[in-house]
Design a protein around this motif. Sequence first.
Motif, short mmCIF file in Angstrom:
data_model
loop_
_atom_site.label_atom_id
_atom_site.label_comp_id
_atom_site.label_asym_id
_atom_site.label_seq_id
_atom_site.Cartn_x
_atom_site.Cartn_y
_atom_site.Cartn_z
N GLU A 55 32.30 28.12 29.03
CA GLU A 55 31.51 28.17 27.79
C GLU A 55 31.03 26.80 27.34
O GLU A 55 30.14 26.70 26.49
CB GLU A 55 32.34 28.81 26.67
CG GLU A 55 32.62 30.29 26.89
CD GLU A 55 33.39 30.93 25.76
OE1 GLU A 55 33.81 30.20 24.83
OE2 GLU A 55 33.57 32.17 25.79
N ALA A 56 31.60 25.75 27.89
CA ALA A 56 31.29 24.40 27.42
C ALA A 56 29.85 24.01 27.74
O ALA A 56 29.29 24.39 28.77
CB ALA A 56 32.25 23.40 28.07
N ASP A 57 29.27 23.23 26.85
CA ASP A 57 27.90 22.76 27.04
C ASP A 57 27.90 21.50 27.90
O ASP A 57 27.52 20.42 27.45
CB ASP A 57 27.25 22.49 25.67
CG ASP A 57 25.77 22.18 25.80
OD1 ASP A 57 25.21 22.43 26.88
OD2 ASP A 57 25.18 21.68 24.82
N ARG A 58 28.39 21.64 29.10
CA ARG A 58 28.40 20.56 30.08
C ARG A 58 28.45 21.19 31.46
O ARG A 58 28.66 22.41 31.59
CB ARG A 58 29.62 19.64 29.88
CG ARG A 58 30.96 20.29 30.15
CD ARG A 58 32.13 19.36 29.89
NE ARG A 58 32.14 18.21 30.80
CZ ARG A 58 33.13 17.96 31.67
NH1 ARG A 58 34.16 18.79 31.76
NH2 ARG A 58 33.09 16.91 32.44
N ASP A 59 28.26 20.39 32.47
CA ASP A 59 28.28 20.91 33.84
C ASP A 59 29.60 21.63 34.12
O ASP A 59 30.67 21.15 33.75
CB ASP A 59 28.09 19.75 34.82
CG ASP A 59 28.10 20.23 36.25
OD1 ASP A 59 27.07 20.75 36.68
OD2 ASP A 59 29.14 20.10 36.92
N ALA A 60 29.50 22.78 34.76
CA ALA A 60 30.70 23.56 35.08
C ALA A 60 30.77 23.89 36.56
O ALA A 60 31.41 24.86 36.96
CB ALA A 60 30.72 24.85 34.26
N PHE A 89 44.30 21.27 33.45
CA PHE A 89 42.95 21.48 32.95
C PHE A 89 42.39 20.21 32.32
O PHE A 89 41.20 19.91 32.42
CB PHE A 89 42.91 22.63 31.95
CG PHE A 89 42.79 23.99 32.59
CD1 PHE A 89 41.67 24.31 33.35
CD2 PHE A 89 43.78 24.95 32.44
CE1 PHE A 89 41.56 25.56 33.95
CE2 PHE A 89 43.67 26.19 33.03
CZ PHE A 89 42.56 26.50 33.78
N GLY A 90 43.24 19.44 31.66
CA GLY A 90 42.80 18.15 31.14
C GLY A 90 42.37 17.22 32.27
O GLY A 90 41.38 16.48 32.15
N LEU A 91 43.11 17.23 33.37
CA LEU A 91 42.73 16.43 34.53
C LEU A 91 41.42 16.92 35.13
O LEU A 91 40.60 16.11 35.60
CB LEU A 91 43.85 16.48 35.58
CG LEU A 91 45.13 15.73 35.20
CD1 LEU A 91 46.27 16.10 36.14
CD2 LEU A 91 44.90 14.22 35.21
N LEU A 92 41.19 18.22 35.07
CA LEU A 92 39.90 18.75 35.52
C LEU A 92 38.77 18.21 34.66
O LEU A 92 37.72 17.77 35.18
CB LEU A 92 39.93 20.28 35.49
CG LEU A 92 38.61 20.99 35.81
CD1 LEU A 92 38.12 20.65 37.20
CD2 LEU A 92 38.77 22.50 35.65
N ALA A 104 37.49 9.79 41.93
CA ALA A 104 38.12 10.88 41.19
C ALA A 104 38.76 11.88 42.15
O ALA A 104 39.84 12.42 41.88
CB ALA A 104 37.09 11.57 40.31
N ASN A 105 38.12 12.12 43.29
CA ASN A 105 38.67 13.06 44.27
C ASN A 105 39.99 12.55 44.84
O ASN A 105 40.94 13.33 45.04
CB ASN A 105 37.66 13.28 45.40
CG ASN A 105 38.15 14.25 46.45
OD1 ASN A 105 38.57 13.84 47.54
ND2 ASN A 105 38.11 15.53 46.15
N LEU A 139 38.49 14.32 35.49
CA LEU A 139 38.06 13.95 36.83
C LEU A 139 36.82 14.70 37.30
O LEU A 139 36.10 14.23 38.18
CB LEU A 139 39.21 14.18 37.82
CG LEU A 139 40.50 13.41 37.55
CD1 LEU A 139 41.61 13.89 38.47
CD2 LEU A 139 40.27 11.90 37.70
N ASP A 140 36.60 15.90 36.74
CA ASP A 140 35.47 16.75 37.12
C ASP A 140 35.40 16.91 38.64
O ASP A 140 34.37 16.70 39.26
CB ASP A 140 34.15 16.15 36.58
CG ASP A 140 32.99 17.14 36.69
OD1 ASP A 140 33.25 18.36 36.72
OD2 ASP A 140 31.83 16.68 36.78
N ASP A 141 36.52 17.30 39.22
CA ASP A 141 36.61 17.41 40.67
C ASP A 141 37.16 18.78 41.05
O ASP A 141 38.20 19.21 40.53
CB ASP A 141 37.52 16.30 41.22
CG ASP A 141 37.41 16.20 42.74
OD1 ASP A 141 36.58 15.41 43.22
OD2 ASP A 141 38.15 16.93 43.43
#
Length: 240
Positions: free
Chosen positions: A104-109, A64-67, A37-38, A70-72
Motif C-alpha cells: 500500500e505504500a506510496d513507494r516502489d514495491a 520488515f524494517g531491514l526490507l 545492500a544485497n 535495504l530495499d532488497d
Amino acid sequence: MEMRAVEDARRWLAERGVVEAGDGWADLEESEGPLTANEIAHSWVSEAFADEGLDMARQLRLAFGLLDLLDDYWVTCEIRFADRGSKGPLSADVLWDGYRRRLEADRDAEAVTYSLWVDWFEDRDTAATAFAAVLGNDIEHIVTEGSDASLRRAARVLACSGPVPWPVKQKAYDTVVRLPALHGSLFKGLLASYHDLYGDLEPTAALALLAQLQLPAGTSHLMELRSVLTAGHTSEPPPA
C-alpha cells in the motif's frame, strides 16, 4: 516506508558495527571496502531471526524494517525461509500485515511484488493463503469503498497474480471487474496468467472477464490474448 521500523533496523545494524557509508554500507569489524545492500541482506537478515533478545513477532518486524531500509529482495527470501523453516510458521498476522502495508505504500514495491510472484504465488502450498491474505479476503471492501492505498495494493497484487491457481483468484477477478480503475491491473493479471511459466487460467472464464474490461484503445497484447483464449488455450506453448 515504515519510518519507525527503518530506524529500529538501522539501530540494530549499527549495534553490530554495520553502518551506512556514502552510497553503500560498511562493516566496521571487517576491512573490506564498501558493501552493497544485497551483501548486507545476505549477511545479516538471517541473524535477525536468530536474535534471542527478540520474540518471533519482533524478529519479523525487524526483518520488515531491514526490507524497508535495504530495499532488497533477499530480505523477503529470509522471511520466507524463517516462515517455512524449523522455527516456523511465523505469526500470520504480523507476516501478512507487513506485506499489505508495503504493497500500500506510496513507494516502489518491486521487492515485495517479486517475492509474492516467484515465491508465495508459484508455490502451490502457499499460493492460496498468500493471495487471500494480501487481496482475496478484502477485495469486496476494496472495490466498494477502498482507499487510495488499498487500491494501490490491489493493483500491485493483480499484476503479479498470474501463477495463482484460477479457482483461488477467480472470485477476486470477478469482483474487480466492477471497478474500472483496476481494469488495467486485472488485464496484466490475465496476461500473466497466460504467459507466465506457472500461470494458470480457465480460458472461457478469462475470456468473459476480458470482454468486460474498459481498456485504452490499442492496448498491447489485447487482441492476441483474446485470440488465444477464444481458441481455448490455457497457456503459452513452449518454444520449439
